[in-house]
Structure formats: C-alpha cells, structure tokens
Design a protein around this motif. Sequence first.
Motif, mmCIF file in Angstrom:
data_model
loop_
_atom_site.group_PDB
_atom_site.id
_atom_site.type_symbol
_atom_site.label_atom_id
_atom_site.label_comp_id
_atom_site.label_asym_id
_atom_site.label_seq_id
_atom_site.Cartn_x
_atom_site.Cartn_y
_atom_site.Cartn_z
ATOM 1 N N ALA A 421 0.846 -1.193 0.000
ATOM 2 C CA ALA A 421 0.000 0.000 0.000
ATOM 3 C C ALA A 421 0.880 1.240 0.000
ATOM 4 O O ALA A 421 2.056 1.189 0.395
ATOM 5 C CB ALA A 421 -0.913 0.009 1.231
ATOM 6 N N THR A 422 0.311 2.348 -0.450
ATOM 7 C CA THR A 422 1.023 3.623 -0.448
ATOM 8 C C THR A 422 0.106 4.739 0.034
ATOM 9 O O THR A 422 -1.117 4.640 -0.059
ATOM 10 C CB THR A 422 1.538 3.993 -1.852
ATOM 11 O OG1 THR A 422 0.413 4.088 -2.745
ATOM 12 C CG2 THR A 422 2.524 2.973 -2.373
ATOM 13 N N VAL A 423 0.735 5.798 0.560
ATOM 14 C CA VAL A 423 0.058 7.055 0.873
ATOM 15 C C VAL A 423 0.723 8.130 0.026
ATOM 16 O O VAL A 423 1.955 8.270 0.040
ATOM 17 C CB VAL A 423 0.169 7.401 2.368
ATOM 18 C CG1 VAL A 423 -0.285 8.836 2.610
ATOM 19 C CG2 VAL A 423 -0.672 6.442 3.195
ATOM 20 N N LEU A 424 -0.069 8.898 -0.705
ATOM 21 C CA LEU A 424 0.449 9.914 -1.620
ATOM 22 C C LEU A 424 0.135 11.307 -1.094
ATOM 23 O O LEU A 424 -1.013 11.603 -0.740
ATOM 24 C CB LEU A 424 -0.177 9.726 -3.005
ATOM 25 C CG LEU A 424 0.164 10.774 -4.071
ATOM 26 C CD1 LEU A 424 1.639 10.719 -4.415
ATOM 27 C CD2 LEU A 424 -0.691 10.555 -5.314
ATOM 28 N N THR A 425 1.152 12.167 -1.025
ATOM 29 C CA THR A 425 0.956 13.585 -0.742
ATOM 30 C C THR A 425 1.497 14.376 -1.930
ATOM 31 O O THR A 425 1.979 13.798 -2.912
ATOM 32 C CB THR A 425 1.686 14.003 0.545
ATOM 33 O OG1 THR A 425 3.107 13.941 0.323
ATOM 34 C CG2 THR A 425 1.305 13.093 1.712
ATOM 35 N N ASP A 426 1.461 15.702 -1.855
ATOM 36 C CA ASP A 426 1.963 16.521 -2.961
ATOM 37 C C ASP A 426 3.453 16.296 -3.200
ATOM 38 O O ASP A 426 3.931 16.385 -4.333
ATOM 39 C CB ASP A 426 1.714 18.005 -2.673
ATOM 40 C CG ASP A 426 0.241 18.373 -2.735
ATOM 41 O OD1 ASP A 426 -0.518 17.603 -3.361
ATOM 42 O OD2 ASP A 426 -0.145 19.392 -2.149
ATOM 43 N N GLN A 427 4.180 15.984 -2.124
ATOM 44 C CA GLN A 427 5.631 15.880 -2.242
ATOM 45 C C GLN A 427 6.172 14.452 -2.142
ATOM 46 O O GLN A 427 7.204 14.138 -2.736
ATOM 47 C CB GLN A 427 6.304 16.730 -1.154
ATOM 48 C CG GLN A 427 6.140 18.221 -1.338
ATOM 49 C CD GLN A 427 6.881 18.965 -0.245
ATOM 50 O OE1 GLN A 427 6.481 18.943 0.913
ATOM 51 N NE2 GLN A 427 7.975 19.624 -0.609
ATOM 52 N N TYR A 428 5.475 13.589 -1.377
ATOM 53 C CA TYR A 428 6.070 12.310 -1.039
ATOM 54 C C TYR A 428 5.091 11.146 -1.204
ATOM 55 O O TYR A 428 3.874 11.321 -1.135
ATOM 56 C CB TYR A 428 6.598 12.316 0.404
ATOM 57 C CG TYR A 428 7.607 13.415 0.659
ATOM 58 C CD1 TYR A 428 8.885 13.337 0.111
ATOM 59 C CD2 TYR A 428 7.268 14.534 1.415
ATOM 60 C CE1 TYR A 428 9.809 14.345 0.318
ATOM 61 C CE2 TYR A 428 8.187 15.555 1.630
ATOM 62 C CZ TYR A 428 9.453 15.453 1.080
ATOM 63 O OH TYR A 428 10.361 16.452 1.267
ATOM 64 N N GLY A 437 10.214 -2.984 4.793
ATOM 65 C CA GLY A 437 9.820 -1.926 5.719
ATOM 66 C C GLY A 437 9.092 -0.778 5.041
ATOM 67 O O GLY A 437 8.364 -0.962 4.061
ATOM 68 N N ILE A 438 9.316 0.444 5.545
ATOM 69 C CA ILE A 438 8.669 1.645 5.015
ATOM 70 C C ILE A 438 9.677 2.390 4.150
ATOM 71 O O ILE A 438 10.805 2.658 4.586
ATOM 72 C CB ILE A 438 8.196 2.578 6.152
ATOM 73 C CG1 ILE A 438 7.348 1.818 7.170
ATOM 74 C CG2 ILE A 438 7.422 3.766 5.577
ATOM 75 C CD1 ILE A 438 7.147 2.577 8.466
ATOM 76 N N HIS A 439 9.265 2.740 2.929
ATOM 77 C CA HIS A 439 10.099 3.561 2.054
ATOM 78 C C HIS A 439 9.378 4.874 1.780
ATOM 79 O O HIS A 439 8.153 4.892 1.579
ATOM 80 C CB HIS A 439 10.372 2.848 0.729
ATOM 81 C CG HIS A 439 11.326 1.697 0.853
ATOM 82 N ND1 HIS A 439 12.168 1.305 -0.161
ATOM 83 C CD2 HIS A 439 11.590 0.855 1.875
ATOM 84 C CE1 HIS A 439 12.891 0.270 0.225
ATOM 85 N NE2 HIS A 439 12.542 -0.032 1.460
ATOM 86 N N VAL A 440 10.142 5.974 1.778
ATOM 87 C CA VAL A 440 9.599 7.293 1.445
ATOM 88 C C VAL A 440 10.249 7.742 0.143
ATOM 89 O O VAL A 440 11.490 7.788 0.033
ATOM 90 C CB VAL A 440 9.870 8.319 2.562
ATOM 91 C CG1 VAL A 440 9.176 9.640 2.228
ATOM 92 C CG2 VAL A 440 9.391 7.790 3.912
ATOM 93 N N LEU A 441 9.413 8.046 -0.858
ATOM 94 C CA LEU A 441 9.888 8.391 -2.197
ATOM 95 C C LEU A 441 9.447 9.794 -2.568
ATOM 96 O O LEU A 441 8.458 10.321 -2.037
ATOM 97 C CB LEU A 441 9.340 7.412 -3.236
ATOM 98 C CG LEU A 441 9.410 5.915 -2.921
ATOM 99 C CD1 LEU A 441 8.725 5.126 -4.033
ATOM 100 C CD2 LEU A 441 10.841 5.467 -2.736
ATOM 101 N N LYS A 442 10.143 10.392 -3.505
ATOM 102 C CA LYS A 442 9.674 11.642 -4.096
ATOM 103 C C LYS A 442 8.432 11.373 -4.946
ATOM 104 O O LYS A 442 8.397 10.394 -5.698
ATOM 105 C CB LYS A 442 10.758 12.250 -4.981
ATOM 106 C CG LYS A 442 11.899 12.900 -4.223
ATOM 107 C CD LYS A 442 12.854 13.575 -5.210
ATOM 108 C CE LYS A 442 13.982 14.277 -4.477
ATOM 109 N NZ LYS A 442 14.911 14.941 -5.430
ATOM 110 N N ALA A 443 7.449 12.239 -4.847
ATOM 111 C CA ALA A 443 6.223 12.072 -5.628
ATOM 112 C C ALA A 443 6.378 12.761 -6.977
ATOM 113 O O ALA A 443 5.627 13.677 -7.336
ATOM 114 C CB ALA A 443 5.030 12.626 -4.862
ATOM 115 N N ASP A 444 7.381 12.339 -7.732
ATOM 116 C CA ASP A 444 7.572 12.851 -9.081
ATOM 117 C C ASP A 444 8.072 11.714 -9.959
ATOM 118 O O ASP A 444 8.168 10.569 -9.513
ATOM 119 C CB ASP A 444 8.517 14.061 -9.096
ATOM 120 C CG ASP A 444 9.902 13.739 -8.546
ATOM 121 O OD1 ASP A 444 10.315 12.554 -8.593
ATOM 122 O OD2 ASP A 444 10.587 14.661 -8.061
ATOM 123 N N ALA A 445 8.407 12.018 -11.192
ATOM 124 C CA ALA A 445 8.758 10.966 -12.142
ATOM 125 C C ALA A 445 10.045 10.239 -11.773
ATOM 126 O O ALA A 445 10.287 9.124 -12.247
ATOM 127 C CB ALA A 445 8.889 11.556 -13.547
#
Length: 665
Positions: A421-428, A437-445
């Motif tokens: 599952a993922t949670v999407l915000t404007d940035q992440y 575990g938990i990964h935090v990614l940039k919400a861009d290409a």
Amino acid sequence: MEYNQFDTGVSAVSYRPAGQFETTVDNNSFGPVSVPGRELPVVADMGIGGCIDAFVADDRLYVVGNGITRIADHIDMKVSMSGTLYIFDIKSPAEPQLLGTLGSLGNVRQLEVHDGAAYVVSREDGLFIIDISNPAAPCLLSRFDAVEFCTGVDVSGGLAFLSCRHTGVQIVDVSDRGNPRHVSMLKTGEAQSVDVRGGYLYAGIWGAKEIAVGDVRDPCNPKIVARVPIDGRGDGVFIKGHYLYAATGHHARGLNEFNMSDPAFGRGNGMEVFDISDPAAPRFVSRVKLNRFVNMFYDMWDVTVIGDYAFLSHTYNGVFVINVSDPKYPVLTAHATLPQIDGQVYSSPVGGIAMTDNVIYAAGILSDLHVIAAPELAGKLDAETRTTTTVKPREHALQIESAFSALPEFAHYRPQGQVYATVLTDQYIYAACGMAGIHVLKADASLGKMAEYPTQGFAMDVKRYGDYLYVAEGYGGLSVWRINEYALTLCGRYKVDGYTIRQAVIPGQGRYAVLQVGSKWMHIVSIEKPEKPELVFWDTHFQGQLFHRQLSYGLAEDRYVACSWHSVGIFWYDLFGGSIPRYAGFSNMKSFLAFNGIVCTPGHVIMTHDKGYVMPDIKEGAELAPLPHYGVEGHDLTGKPTVFGDTMFISNRLNGQISVVDISD
C-alpha cells in the motif's frame, strides 16, 4: 460447523468415469465409522500439545504445531499462534527423543525438509527457512512474505513452491536461503498443497474440486497444462512413478444444496489415482471413497505413498493405510483413530503424518504428536520418491526491468519487499514494502528514495491521518510514526502477541484505527493518544476467515464501518454513534467471499458480489433483503473496489484483472 453422527438413508452418488474402479467404505452413515482392515494402535504420545504437520528425513522427525489442546472459545484471546518447530531423534522409531525446538513461527501449517533446511509455511505469516544442521539449536535463516495465506510447500532445485490459497502457487528462489526472492505466480485457483516432480507442478485445488498441473520447467513463465476433475475438495497430492495420488474431502461433485438432503453432501472424502505418464493429459485410474462426513473447523487431507502402501491423513476421520501395489485396484488395509478430546464429539483431528520403519507419526491438531504402530506397513521414503528435479530460474529481476523499460510512460520503483500500500501527498509517497519496511519516495517521475525505515514485521498496510503515519507491521503490530516531511519518528505501537496485523483503516474523524488481526479477529483501537493506542472493541467469527483486505474503506452514513468474514457474512460497527464503538448489524451474505470488497462513498455502499455489485442501505439489526444487482454485461467485476469521483477501479488478485467502471449513474 459440526454435525452429529446419524444415518441419512440416502443412496450414494459420486462422480466416476464409466467402468472405473471404486472402493467404498460406507455410503450412508454420517461421521467417522469403522473401516476394513486392522485397527492400528497409538502406542505413545510426545507431550508437546497440538501439532499440525510432520516430516521424516534420515533419522530425524520434524514437527510443527501451536500447542493448542482445545478449540478456543469465541471470546478467548489467549490462544497464541506462535508456532514451534520440534526436532526428534528417531533412531529408535517408537521412542522419539526431543533434540531441539524453535518458536515464534506464526500460524504454522506445513513443512518440508530439504538439504539441511526446514521450510515452514505459516498461513498469514509466510515462509520461514530454518537451518537444522544443529538439531539441538535450529536457527532462523530468513522469512519470506508470501502473497497470501501460505498453506502448502514443496522444494525442488533451489526453488520453493508455495500454495497460497486463492492467489495460486508462488514460486520463490531459495538458492540463497538467507535471501529468498519472488520469481513468479502460477494462477492455479484455490491451491491447498503442491508436489513438484520432473519439471511439472501438481496442486490440489479446493473450490474447483480439481488437480491443476503446471509446466514449471521455465519458472519465470509457468503455464497451466491440465486441469483434472476430482470428486471432492482438493488438498494433498503425491507423485510416485507415473502415478498421481490425490487426497479429497468434504462434498462430491454435483452438490446443489448445502444440506444433508443433497446426495453429494459430505461424500467427497477419499483418495484418487491418476496416470500422469503424459502430465498434460492425466488419466483417471481408481478411487477410494471413505465415509460421509463434513466438519468445517479443521478440514485438511494429505497422502504419501511408500512402497506398496498409500498413507492418507484425513483430519477427524483419522489415518488410513491403502494397499496400492496395483494402483488400479486400491484396497483399504488398516486404520488408526486419534484419542477423543474431552468435551468434543469426535477424536482429535489429524493435521499431517510422517512414516519410518513400522511407525506412523500423526500430528493431532487438538491433542499431541502420536506414535502409531504399523508393523509391516510403514517404512521410509525411497530414494526415487525423495529425488527432486533441478529447475534453475533465469534472472527474473532482469526480466522485470526489461518489461518496464518497454513502458516509458511509467515510472518504476522496485524495493526488495512486496509493496502492499502507499500514501500519496503533494511531495512524497509513503510505501509499505513488506520485508523491506517503510520507504519514502519523491512524488515525481524520478521516484527517488528519500528515506527507508525498518519495521519489526512485514509492512503490510499504511495510512495517514493528520501528522501521523499508521503502519500495519504484521507481527510488529500497528506502529504510529510522527511525520516531518520525509522524516518519520516512531512514537507509539499497538501489538497483539502471537498475531499479525495485516490491514489498517482509519475512517472519518481519525479517532479510531480498525484493524485486521491474524486470520480471525477485528480490533477497533483508539488512536486519540498516538503514543499509546488502546483497544476499545473487538469481534471474531470462527467459522469465517479474514484473508486479504476484508475491512471496508470509508464510512457508511458517516459512522458505520464493515468487516466481511469469508463465507459467513458482513458485520457492521458504529464508530461515532455513541461514546465508544459498538456492533450495529449483520448483512446475511454468506456468498460474499474474500476476493470481493466493500467501499463506502457519500450516499452509497458498494459491495462487489457475484461478478457485479450491490448497494445496500444500512439498517441496524436487520438482515439484508434480496438486493438489486448491478454490473456490466459480459464483464466480471469480481475484486476489491476503490472509488475516485465517478470512476470505480476493481482489482482481482485471482486472475490479475483490473476493471475501470464509469459509475456516474
């Protein structure tokens, strides 16, 4: 459900190819009955409590169990699913000596021992790979996050084949035992158990009452080559020479009504033999039919062939020895029944069996590990049976990368673990990545990784509310993290010892987290104090299972949330109508199965059902009347629904299909 023994007087009806041989024990009595051949005595118990499977390799006996000695009450939360591996020395077969144990293995189900390692599958808890080179101190090498409830396992040529219920058989590269890797899925249907020989896979399929045969010589691209009907629910399978032996149970083919007036009710119990000289075209050879009996609480069957005898374990029915020296004419030779459990109608059910010289080891699910004397019958698996076929996978990771490189419109990020599952915000993007575990990614290409956080168990779901991230961590429970852009700080945790938390929903006002706990329980937890989540309500329905994503998303009428127990129905809970959550009603839809889902939108509740969907009104305490059924003609809408505006997306893990539906009307 459990039925008392009685005679229905109904003549036998079974699915049988014309002119083929069938041996029948008793067509009319209901419940365990006496059978032809001698009764084999239980001569010793090992004192380890309830266990569910056993395996013999060389002079060692390996057993897995949970130590349960009774059926838990509906309100008993103290029965832990913290499974244990036991290793015994059996140089003196009738007197096993305990050498070592390893605990915390989850809701154990089956095991396989191969080349110095034990492979234990553990339902909702995945696959455990254990080093058994020192039997006095077995140690965990790794744990693998299977795609669904893991019930069966076979190991062949550096690959593990995991039967994962509704999603089929998962193929895993275990050539590096400390780092197992997903290879592929074979969509077999509801797979219970699996055996692999000669580059072909044979799986017992539960709901469809069949054996699925897969060509796995190229494990990156497995293919179904045959589906063979059997006259009962499919489970255990065993290959010896060019014959397939299949254990069957519950109902025969042709069941029309789920009651004992139907001639096929409870008549699926037995064993079937097929000639697999051509794996793509198995031919029916013979069948053994046992007594008419159904018990839905523990229902599993397995078969092993050693020498001239097939050894069939059949839960409440006990253990059967069948002479298959001529597979065309099997003969019931002997039978053993486990001790009766105090307060129970029937004997302790058998989970699995293993054999050595003159002895059968029977895993009693509600009793103990039992030693059964079987002189001149039981022996060791011969070399031909135990030899596996080496099947080496290609570079599956490169194949996947190559496939995505051909799709330039997609950005692609692939962690080591399974992304749930993922949670999407404007940035992440905050991603629950299973073993990773938990990964935090940039919400861009670029999908660039900003941070990575290990979890105590598999990260299986993630939700955000306000400044907090909530992660379902399997055995790690529900963890609560404070968010500061891409930085996460752990601040609270809710755990249920011995059980995994697989799904978390935080609807409406954010006061409560609704959790799927293990395979049976739903918990509602107050998260008003994020550093100290607190249980405020729970429910369970032991006749049903919680497989995958069976909590509803969103709220009905801004207050109700639902949990659907497989084959039992849908139960509603009022989160905000009073000072604490409470039970609010039951939707009597026993045909609502685990691979369907529920989504609540403003003004509507949508439940996928019977290839379409229904939209009920929630009325407290009232069962649902027959509802109008909606769908798209000629299109199967089975799956889990998600709604964005006027569009509904339905994902079906059984067949890999995604449907996009316009629901503006």
